[in-house]
Design an enzyme around this catalytic site. Structure first.
Site, mmCIF file in Angstrom:
data_model
loop_
_atom_site.group_PDB
_atom_site.id
_atom_site.type_symbol
_atom_site.label_atom_id
_atom_site.label_comp_id
_atom_site.label_asym_id
_atom_site.label_seq_id
_atom_site.Cartn_x
_atom_site.Cartn_y
_atom_site.Cartn_z
ATOM 1 N N ARG A 1 82.372 75.590 -143.371
ATOM 2 C CA ARG A 1 83.094 74.602 -142.577
ATOM 3 C C ARG A 1 82.155 73.449 -142.235
ATOM 4 O O ARG A 1 80.937 73.597 -142.336
ATOM 5 C CB ARG A 1 83.554 75.262 -141.267
ATOM 6 C CG ARG A 1 84.329 76.543 -141.501
ATOM 7 C CD ARG A 1 84.063 77.575 -140.390
ATOM 8 N NE ARG A 1 84.680 78.870 -140.723
ATOM 9 C CZ ARG A 1 85.938 79.200 -140.443
ATOM 10 N NH1 ARG A 1 86.696 78.347 -139.804
ATOM 11 N NH2 ARG A 1 86.423 80.367 -140.796
ATOM 12 N N GLY B 1 84.254 85.380 -134.848
ATOM 13 C CA GLY B 1 84.338 86.277 -133.700
ATOM 14 C C GLY B 1 85.370 87.367 -133.883
ATOM 15 O O GLY B 1 85.474 88.295 -133.082
ATOM 16 N N ARG B 2 86.167 87.234 -134.911
ATOM 17 C CA ARG B 2 87.204 88.257 -135.156
ATOM 18 C C ARG B 2 87.487 88.363 -136.646
ATOM 19 O O ARG B 2 88.605 88.642 -137.056
ATOM 20 C CB ARG B 2 88.483 87.902 -134.422
ATOM 21 C CG ARG B 2 88.898 86.501 -134.754
ATOM 22 C CD ARG B 2 90.262 86.147 -134.450
ATOM 23 N NE ARG B 2 90.305 84.679 -134.507
ATOM 24 C CZ ARG B 2 91.385 83.979 -134.502
ATOM 25 N NH1 ARG B 2 92.525 84.576 -134.427
ATOM 26 N NH2 ARG B 2 91.345 82.676 -134.563
ATOM 27 N N ASP C 1 85.138 73.179 -136.798
ATOM 28 C CA ASP C 1 84.963 74.533 -137.342
ATOM 29 C C ASP C 1 86.184 74.964 -138.151
ATOM 30 O O ASP C 1 86.153 75.997 -138.812
ATOM 31 C CB ASP C 1 84.693 75.537 -136.215
ATOM 32 C CG ASP C 1 85.738 75.494 -135.123
ATOM 33 O OD1 ASP C 1 85.921 74.429 -134.524
ATOM 34 O OD2 ASP C 1 86.387 76.526 -134.878
ATOM 35 N N ASN C 2 87.259 74.188 -138.096
ATOM 36 C CA ASN C 2 88.451 74.511 -138.877
ATOM 37 C C ASN C 2 88.630 73.523 -140.027
ATOM 38 O O ASN C 2 89.739 73.330 -140.526
ATOM 39 C CB ASN C 2 89.689 74.508 -137.979
ATOM 40 C CG ASN C 2 89.640 75.623 -136.947
ATOM 41 O OD1 ASN C 2 88.943 76.618 -137.131
ATOM 42 N ND2 ASN C 2 90.358 75.458 -135.852
ATOM 43 N N GLY D 1 81.119 80.872 -134.724
ATOM 44 C CA GLY D 1 80.966 81.979 -135.684
ATOM 45 C C GLY D 1 82.223 82.822 -135.784
ATOM 46 O O GLY D 1 83.179 82.648 -135.030
ATOM 47 N N ASP E 1 88.178 89.656 -127.987
ATOM 48 C CA ASP E 1 88.211 91.086 -128.319
ATOM 49 C C ASP E 1 88.066 91.348 -129.818
ATOM 50 O O ASP E 1 88.045 92.497 -130.254
ATOM 51 C CB ASP E 1 89.507 91.719 -127.796
ATOM 52 C CG ASP E 1 90.747 91.101 -128.419
ATOM 53 O OD1 ASP E 1 90.614 90.199 -129.281
ATOM 54 O OD2 ASP E 1 91.864 91.512 -128.057
ATOM 55 N N GLY E 2 87.996 90.285 -130.609
ATOM 56 C CA GLY E 2 87.813 90.454 -132.047
ATOM 57 C C GLY E 2 89.076 90.854 -132.792
ATOM 58 O O GLY E 2 89.044 91.097 -133.997
HETATM 59 P P1 AMP Z 1 90.014 79.260 -133.867
HETATM 60 O O1 AMP Z 1 90.237 78.052 -133.048
HETATM 61 O O2 AMP Z 1 91.161 80.215 -133.867
HETATM 62 O O3 AMP Z 1 89.578 78.938 -135.238
HETATM 63 O O4 AMP Z 1 88.821 80.067 -133.180
HETATM 64 C C1 AMP Z 1 87.718 79.436 -132.593
HETATM 65 C C2 AMP Z 1 86.614 80.433 -132.337
HETATM 66 O O5 AMP Z 1 87.045 81.466 -131.465
HETATM 67 C C3 AMP Z 1 86.080 81.122 -133.577
HETATM 68 O O6 AMP Z 1 84.693 81.285 -133.418
HETATM 69 C C4 AMP Z 1 86.778 82.455 -133.552
HETATM 70 O O7 AMP Z 1 86.062 83.452 -134.235
HETATM 71 C C5 AMP Z 1 86.820 82.734 -132.061
HETATM 72 N N1 AMP Z 1 87.918 83.638 -131.715
HETATM 73 C C6 AMP Z 1 89.231 83.368 -131.750
HETATM 74 N N2 AMP Z 1 89.947 84.439 -131.366
HETATM 75 C C7 AMP Z 1 89.070 85.432 -131.093
HETATM 76 C C8 AMP Z 1 89.202 86.790 -130.656
HETATM 77 N N3 AMP Z 1 90.376 87.350 -130.428
HETATM 78 N N4 AMP Z 1 88.068 87.479 -130.473
HETATM 79 C C9 AMP Z 1 86.865 86.936 -130.698
HETATM 80 N N5 AMP Z 1 86.685 85.681 -131.099
HETATM 81 C C10 AMP Z 1 87.762 84.920 -131.304
HETATM 82 MG MG MG Z 2 88.651 78.620 -136.606
#
Ligand code: AMP
Ligand code: MG
Length: 484
Positions: free
Chosen positions: A181, A90-91, A250-251, A88, A123-124
């Site tokens: 996605r 997360g940020r 998810d990407n 989901g 940390d979002g």
């Molecule tokens: P990503 O690989 O960057 O697409 O992120 C994978 C997952 O990690 C996704 O669910 C993002 O929302 C979560 N995520 C990445 N960075 C953060 C962050 N700094 N705080 C919270 N969730 C994160």
């Molecule tokens: Mg992602």
């Protein structure tokens, strides 16, 4: 100038379990880095209003504009092959959708906008470096004509974020055809929520594949459509030397855009095994693996759709078998055009394949080899400059003789070649230098200049030579980081 964004939201009409509603976090001291004025106008948003205090407050998450329905989207995903049932946003926070001047509906999302119910241990937040990196590379991809999410704005928050060190915090405003996605389908499928999968598929069809709605089997037509767009997308990546770096499910965008720019990078010297991402220790997402991984991701999508396909696994298999021919047509056709061949003849794939092999053996720069070939297409006077990129110029020259024989069967090659072989790509060392200036000295000029150069990738400019040139040994950047 008053800020008015013509929101017209549809995802918010889907059931509650598709997202979590929440406002972006309020930050200490928003400051504008940049507004993408042309993109704003294309979306029907006044760029001056975005750059004014109300607009900057919105871009930082401090002001929720009228018509927005902020939410974090639910999704799952395979990360490096391992399934995580809940990821989901997360940020990130989806403010809403707007229909642009081109009639296309797009999401406007803040990235780095604070914790959400999906943040897990994160940390979002986002640090300035990754925000500028996504801005630069997504806009470079757009200028190269490759389907991608866009960057509407970047702001700093006035708050530090803790990574390995303390870094300036920032928020990127991302614009996407949607944020659906492969992992969004997996989220519902993994819970056995067939109704959720169906609602999501119906939504995705209406939004991205309206022609599938009238097909005999709309869900199969939808699957075929996603497969075709992803196959074309990955071919386009390979043709410019792009490495996504984190091709988790998810990407992987259902709309077929490049999405979630993390440790992505462009290859300098041609080597299919190239990996930049520090977390990709086994090279799962290496340059040359990308087509195979895209198909793996699409296979996960097909699995989610099985209950909708009328239980015919064969239909799904046949759809997945359609990936290779679409990819190959796009990739080999693209390679042919890169060496100036508009027509297709026997032996062409051998000719391009041989060049790539020589480039790999000779450590030749991918982008520059093809760009200099444009000059060589005008006559052998251009050969020395191409040959100089190879450890053994003689190997190239032998190939060039065969190439010229084939080229003689074409009309007007060099101009067409210059339109498909960029002079300027976001070379890693230049990106890194621009980010470092911004982070360490709050100097955004190198970022602005690089962005400007990358907005005209196919136009030669001798004054900008250093942006077209591969890194010297000591300038070479070998690793990139997610930096989330
Ligand atoms: P990503 O690989 O960057 O697409 O992120 C994978 C997952 O990690 C996704 O669910 C993002 O929302 C979560 N995520 C990445 N960075 C953060 C962050 N700094 N705080 C919270 N969730 C994160
Ligand atoms: Mg992602």
């Amino acid at each position: 100038m008053s800020l008015s964004i013509p929101f017209d939201n549809t995802y918010a009409r889907l059931p509650d379990r598709f997202y979590a509603r929440l406002d972006p976090a309020v930050v200490a001291a928003p400051s504008l880095v940049r507004v993408n004025a042309a993109l704003a106008r294309a979306l029907g948003i006044d760029p001056d209003a975005l750059a004014a205090p109300d607009g900057v407050a919105m871009l930082a998450g401090n002001h929720v504009p009228s018509g927005a329905e902020p939410m974090a989207l639910a999704y799952a995903g395979h990360q490096f092959g391992h399934f995580v049932p809940q990821l989901g946003d997360g940020r990130a926070n989806l403010l809403g959708e707007v229909v642009g001047r081109d009639g296309i509906r797009r999401d406007i999302q803040l990235k780095g906008s604070g914790p959400t119910p999906f943040s897990r241990s994160g940390d979002g937040r986002a640090a300035l470096g990754p925000v500028l990196r996504e801005y630069l590379i997504s806009e470079a991809m757009a200028a190269l004509g490759i389907p991608t999410t866009r960057s509407l704005a970047a702001v700093t928050t006035g708050e530090p974020v803790r990574r390995e060190t303390m870094l300036p915090g920032a928020v990127l405003t991302r614009v996407a055809a949607s944020h659906i996605r492969v992992g969004t389908f997996q989220y519902f499928a993994a819970q056995g929520d067939d109704a959720g999968v169906r609602q999501l598929a119906d939504y995705a069809i209406a939004r991205h594949y309206p022609e599938a709605a009238s097909a005999e089997n709309p869900y199969l037509a939808f699957l075929n459509g996603v497969i075709a767009r992803q196959a074309n997308l990955v071919a386009r990546w390979l043709l410019v030397g792009f490495i996504h770096g984190v091709m988790n499910t998810d990407n992987c965008s259902i709309a077929g855009e490049t999405i979630d720019y993390g440790p992505c990078a462009f290859m300098d010297a041609y080597d299919p095994g190239t990996v930049f991402s520090s977390i990709d220790q086994h090279g799962r997402y290496a340059y040359g693996n990308q087509p195979r991984i895209a198909l793996w991701n699409l296979t996960r999508l097909a699995e989610c759709l099985l209950p909708l396909l009328g239980d015919t696994e064969d239909a799904a298999k046949a759809a997945l078998a359609g990936f290779a021919p679409v990819f190959e047509a796009a990739y080999f056709g693209g390679l042919r055009r890169k060496i100036g061949l508009q027509t297709e003849r026997d032996g062409d794939n051998g000719l391009t394949g041989e060049l790539l092999k020589l480039m790999a053996e000779g450590g030749a720069d991918f982008t520059l080899t093809f760009r200099r070939l444009c000059d060589a297409a005008e006559g052998p006077g251009g050969d020395a400059a191409v040959g100089a990129l190879f450890m053994d110029a003689g190997a190239y020259e032998a190939w060039a003789q065969r190439w010229r024989v084939r080229l003689a069967m074409e009309t007007e090659s060099a101009t067409a070649m210059r339109a498909v072989n960029p002079a300027f790509i976001p070379r890693n060392h230049m990106v890194q230098a621009a980010l470092a200036a911004a982070i360490e000295r709050a100097d955004f000029q190198p970022f602005e200049t690089l962005l400007e150069v990358l907005s005209r990738p196919f136009l030669d400019d001798p004054l900008l030579d250093r942006y077209a040139t591969p890194p010297r040994d000591e300038e070479r950047v070998l690793q990139t980081f997610c930096g989330t």
